[in-house]
Design a protein around this motif. Structure first.
Motif, PDB file in Angstrom:
ATOM      1  N   PRO A 121       0.821  -1.213   0.000  1.00 57.78           N
ATOM      2  CA  PRO A 121       0.000   0.000   0.000  1.00 57.78           C
ATOM      3  C   PRO A 121       0.855   1.263   0.000  1.00 57.78           C
ATOM      4  CG  PRO A 121      -0.428  -1.367   1.954  1.00 57.78           C
ATOM      5  CD  PRO A 121       0.700  -1.974   1.228  1.00 57.78           C
ATOM      6  N   HIS A 122       0.305   2.313  -0.596  1.00 61.02           N
ATOM      7  CA  HIS A 122       0.944   3.634  -0.641  1.00 61.02           C
ATOM      8  C   HIS A 122       2.382   3.546  -1.148  1.00 61.02           C
ATOM      9  CE1 HIS A 122      -2.413   4.501   2.213  1.00 61.02           C
ATOM     10  NE2 HIS A 122      -2.584   5.410   1.269  1.00 61.02           N
ATOM     11  N   SER A 123       2.541   2.938  -2.313  1.00 61.82           N
ATOM     12  CA  SER A 123       3.865   2.748  -2.901  1.00 61.82           C
ATOM     13  C   SER A 123       4.340   3.973  -3.669  1.00 61.82           C
ATOM     14  CB  SER A 123       3.858   1.560  -3.871  1.00 61.82           C
ATOM     15  OG  SER A 123       3.717   0.351  -3.178  1.00 61.82           O
ATOM     16  N   VAL A 124       5.601   4.318  -3.442  1.00 61.49           N
ATOM     17  CA  VAL A 124       6.287   5.339  -4.236  1.00 61.49           C
ATOM     18  C   VAL A 124       7.481   4.613  -4.855  1.00 61.49           C
ATOM     19  CG1 VAL A 124       7.535   7.527  -4.217  1.00 61.49           C
ATOM     20  CG2 VAL A 124       5.560   7.206  -2.704  1.00 61.49           C
ATOM     21  N   PHE A 125       7.343   4.240  -6.136  1.00 65.73           N
ATOM     22  CA  PHE A 125       8.397   3.517  -6.840  1.00 65.73           C
ATOM     23  C   PHE A 125       9.484   4.487  -7.271  1.00 65.73           C
ATOM     24  CE2 PHE A 125       4.889   0.608  -7.097  1.00 65.73           C
ATOM     25  CZ  PHE A 125       5.480  -0.633  -6.999  1.00 65.73           C
ATOM     26  N   PHE A 126      10.744   4.079  -7.032  1.00 69.04           N
ATOM     27  CA  PHE A 126      11.852   4.984  -7.340  1.00 69.04           C
ATOM     28  C   PHE A 126      12.909   4.365  -8.239  1.00 69.04           C
ATOM     29  CE2 PHE A 126      12.737   2.932  -3.286  1.00 69.04           C
ATOM     30  CZ  PHE A 126      14.041   2.465  -3.437  1.00 69.04           C
ATOM     31  N   TYR A 127      12.944   3.036  -8.373  1.00 68.80           N
ATOM     32  CA  TYR A 127      13.973   2.385  -9.179  1.00 68.80           C
ATOM     33  C   TYR A 127      13.463   1.001  -9.548  1.00 68.80           C
ATOM     34  CZ  TYR A 127      18.575   0.339 -10.271  1.00 68.80           C
ATOM     35  OH  TYR A 127      19.634  -0.292 -10.874  1.00 68.80           O
ATOM     36  N   GLY A 128      13.065   0.806 -10.789  1.00 67.07           N
ATOM     37  CA  GLY A 128      12.522  -0.479 -11.201  1.00 67.07           C
ATOM     38  C   GLY A 128      11.362  -0.883 -10.312  1.00 67.07           C
ATOM     39  N   GLY A 129      11.454  -2.059  -9.696  1.00 67.65           N
ATOM     40  CA  GLY A 129      10.404  -2.539  -8.806  1.00 67.65           C
ATOM     41  C   GLY A 129      10.591  -2.146  -7.354  1.00 67.65           C
ATOM     42  N   TYR A 130      11.617  -1.340  -7.072  1.00 64.18           N
ATOM     43  CA  TYR A 130      11.858  -0.894  -5.696  1.00 64.18           C
ATOM     44  C   TYR A 130      10.960   0.282  -5.353  1.00 64.18           C
ATOM     45  CZ  TYR A 130      16.085  -3.739  -5.707  1.00 64.18           C
ATOM     46  OH  TYR A 130      16.977  -4.786  -5.763  1.00 64.18           O
ATOM     47  N   ALA A 131      10.422   0.243  -4.124  1.00 69.67           N
ATOM     48  CA  ALA A 131       9.502   1.297  -3.691  1.00 69.67           C
ATOM     49  C   ALA A 131       9.647   1.548  -2.194  1.00 69.67           C
ATOM     50  CB  ALA A 131       8.056   0.892  -3.991  1.00 69.67           C
ATOM     51  N   ILE A 132       9.184   2.699  -1.792  1.00 68.50           N
ATOM     52  CA  ILE A 132       8.925   2.981  -0.386  1.00 68.50           C
ATOM     53  C   ILE A 132       7.438   2.722  -0.232  1.00 68.50           C
ATOM     54  CG2 ILE A 132       8.817   4.754   1.397  1.00 68.50           C
ATOM     55  CD1 ILE A 132      11.186   6.128   0.052  1.00 68.50           C
ATOM     56  N   HIS A 133       7.065   1.855   0.712  1.00 70.42           N
ATOM     57  CA  HIS A 133       5.650   1.500   0.851  1.00 70.42           C
ATOM     58  C   HIS A 133       5.321   1.064   2.268  1.00 70.42           C
ATOM     59  CE1 HIS A 133       6.335  -2.880   0.924  1.00 70.42           C
ATOM     60  NE2 HIS A 133       7.250  -2.678  -0.022  1.00 70.42           N
ATOM     61  N   ALA A 134       4.049   0.954   2.539  1.00 71.33           N
ATOM     62  CA  ALA A 134       3.560   0.516   3.855  1.00 71.33           C
ATOM     63  C   ALA A 134       3.766  -0.984   4.022  1.00 71.33           C
ATOM     64  CB  ALA A 134       2.082   0.845   4.002  1.00 71.33           C
ATOM     65  N   THR A 135       3.853  -1.390   5.285  1.00 76.08           N
ATOM     66  CA  THR A 135       3.953  -2.807   5.608  1.00 76.08           C
ATOM     67  C   THR A 135       3.029  -3.136   6.775  1.00 76.08           C
ATOM     68  OG1 THR A 135       5.449  -4.615   6.219  1.00 76.08           O
ATOM     69  CG2 THR A 135       5.883  -2.472   7.233  1.00 76.08           C
ATOM     70  N   GLY A 136       2.606  -4.367   6.801  1.00 78.72           N
ATOM     71  CA  GLY A 136       1.850  -4.851   7.947  1.00 78.72           C
ATOM     72  C   GLY A 136       2.767  -5.402   9.033  1.00 78.72           C
ATOM     73  N   TYR A 137       4.043  -5.564   8.698  1.00 80.64           N
ATOM     74  CA  TYR A 137       5.021  -6.113   9.635  1.00 80.64           C
ATOM     75  C   TYR A 137       5.690  -4.983  10.417  1.00 80.64           C
ATOM     76  CZ  TYR A 137       4.351 -10.320   6.867  1.00 80.64           C
ATOM     77  OH  TYR A 137       3.793 -11.397   6.233  1.00 80.64           O
ATOM     78  N   VAL A 138       4.894  -4.255  11.163  1.00 78.04           N
ATOM     79  CA  VAL A 138       5.410  -3.070  11.861  1.00 78.04           C
ATOM     80  C   VAL A 138       6.397  -3.433  12.974  1.00 78.04           C
ATOM     81  CG1 VAL A 138       3.467  -1.581  11.265  1.00 78.04           C
ATOM     82  CG2 VAL A 138       3.381  -2.938  13.364  1.00 78.04           C
ATOM     83  N   ARG A 139       6.337  -4.638  13.492  1.00 78.61           N
ATOM     84  CA  ARG A 139       7.284  -5.045  14.537  1.00 78.61           C
ATOM     85  C   ARG A 139       8.709  -5.157  13.996  1.00 78.61           C
ATOM     86  NH1 ARG A 139       4.180  -9.557  18.250  1.00 78.61           N
ATOM     87  NH2 ARG A 139       2.553  -8.137  18.986  1.00 78.61           N
ATOM     88  N   SER A 140       8.851  -5.299  12.682  1.00 74.26           N
ATOM     89  CA  SER A 140      10.175  -5.414  12.067  1.00 74.26           C
ATOM     90  C   SER A 140      10.793  -4.056  11.744  1.00 74.26           C
ATOM     91  CB  SER A 140      10.081  -6.228  10.768  1.00 74.26           C
ATOM     92  OG  SER A 140       9.674  -7.544  11.054  1.00 74.26           O
ATOM     93  N   LEU A 141      10.037  -2.986  11.872  1.00 74.31           N
ATOM     94  CA  LEU A 141      10.570  -1.663  11.552  1.00 74.31           C
ATOM     95  C   LEU A 141      11.751  -1.347  12.467  1.00 74.31           C
ATOM     96  CD1 LEU A 141       7.254   0.262  10.925  1.00 74.31           C
ATOM     97  CD2 LEU A 141       8.915  -0.514   9.216  1.00 74.31           C
ATOM     98  N   GLY A 142      12.783  -0.767  11.888  1.00 73.90           N
ATOM     99  CA  GLY A 142      13.988  -0.460  12.645  1.00 73.90           C
ATOM    100  C   GLY A 142      15.091  -1.479  12.447  1.00 73.90           C
ATOM    101  N   ARG A 143      14.789  -2.548  11.679  1.00 75.79           N
ATOM    102  CA  ARG A 143      15.815  -3.540  11.359  1.00 75.79           C
ATOM    103  C   ARG A 143      15.554  -4.111   9.970  1.00 75.79           C
ATOM    104  NH1 ARG A 143      12.512  -6.208  15.154  1.00 75.79           N
ATOM    105  NH2 ARG A 143      11.720  -8.200  14.412  1.00 75.79           N
ATOM    106  N   PRO A 144      16.594  -4.634   9.314  1.00 75.30           N
ATOM    107  CA  PRO A 144      16.424  -5.192   7.966  1.00 75.30           C
ATOM    108  C   PRO A 144      15.430  -6.349   7.971  1.00 75.30           C
ATOM    109  CG  PRO A 144      18.750  -4.865   8.453  1.00 75.30           C
ATOM    110  CD  PRO A 144      17.992  -4.655   9.750  1.00 75.30           C
TER     111      PRO A 144
END
Length: 140
Positions: free
Chosen positions: A83-106
């Motif tokens: 959701p809410h994807s901003v594509f910047f290079y090919g298929g790479y994007a900044i986007h929302a995730t449902g895995y919020v517990r993983s935020l702050g680490r790879p």
């Protein structure tokens, strides 16, 4: 001729006095797992992100966004929602995730993941300011 010259000077003066075009810059730090978002040169947001986990790559560099998608599904990764994807290079994007517990680490396959509320804010900023007035910068 004087009227034409006067008109040209008036247009030039108006353009010089017009406010500078607004810009949005997302600077992603892979080492810190954070994104700093500046708007018109002022830090507006700083959020935790998740970038590529071991075995995957988040590219480094500087890009203008290519496109935005309110809702996208990754054909490469089992139709995972982006959701809410901003594509910047090919298929790479900044986007929302449902895995919020993983935020702050790879944790991703290479995209830059954000909390859904933050992704919505970034998406709206890019849409409002325009792709040409936005930049994504990813550093180590």
């Amino acid at each position: 001729m004087v009227r034409t010259l006067f008109a040209a000077v008036a247009v030039a003066a108006a353009l010089m006095c017009a406010p500078a075009q607004a810009s949005v810059v997302a600077r992603v730090s892979l080492s810190q797992q954070r994104v700093d978002v500046t708007v018109d040169g002022t830090l507006a947001y700083s959020w935790p992100v998740s970038t590529a986990r071991r075995g995957f790559v988040t590219p480094t560099g500087s890009w203008r966004p290519i496109r935005t998608e309110r809702m996208w599904y990754s054909r490469k990764y089992d139709m995972s929602p982006m959701p809410h994807s901003v594509f910047f290079y090919g298929g790479y994007a900044i986007h929302a995730t449902g895995y919020v517990r993983s935020l702050g680490r790879p944790a991703s396959h290479g995209c830059v993941r954000l909390h859904p509320k933050n992704a919505a804010i970034f998406y709206a900023l890019v849409r409002a300011r325009g792709l040409g007035n936005a930049r994504v910068v990813i550093v180590r």
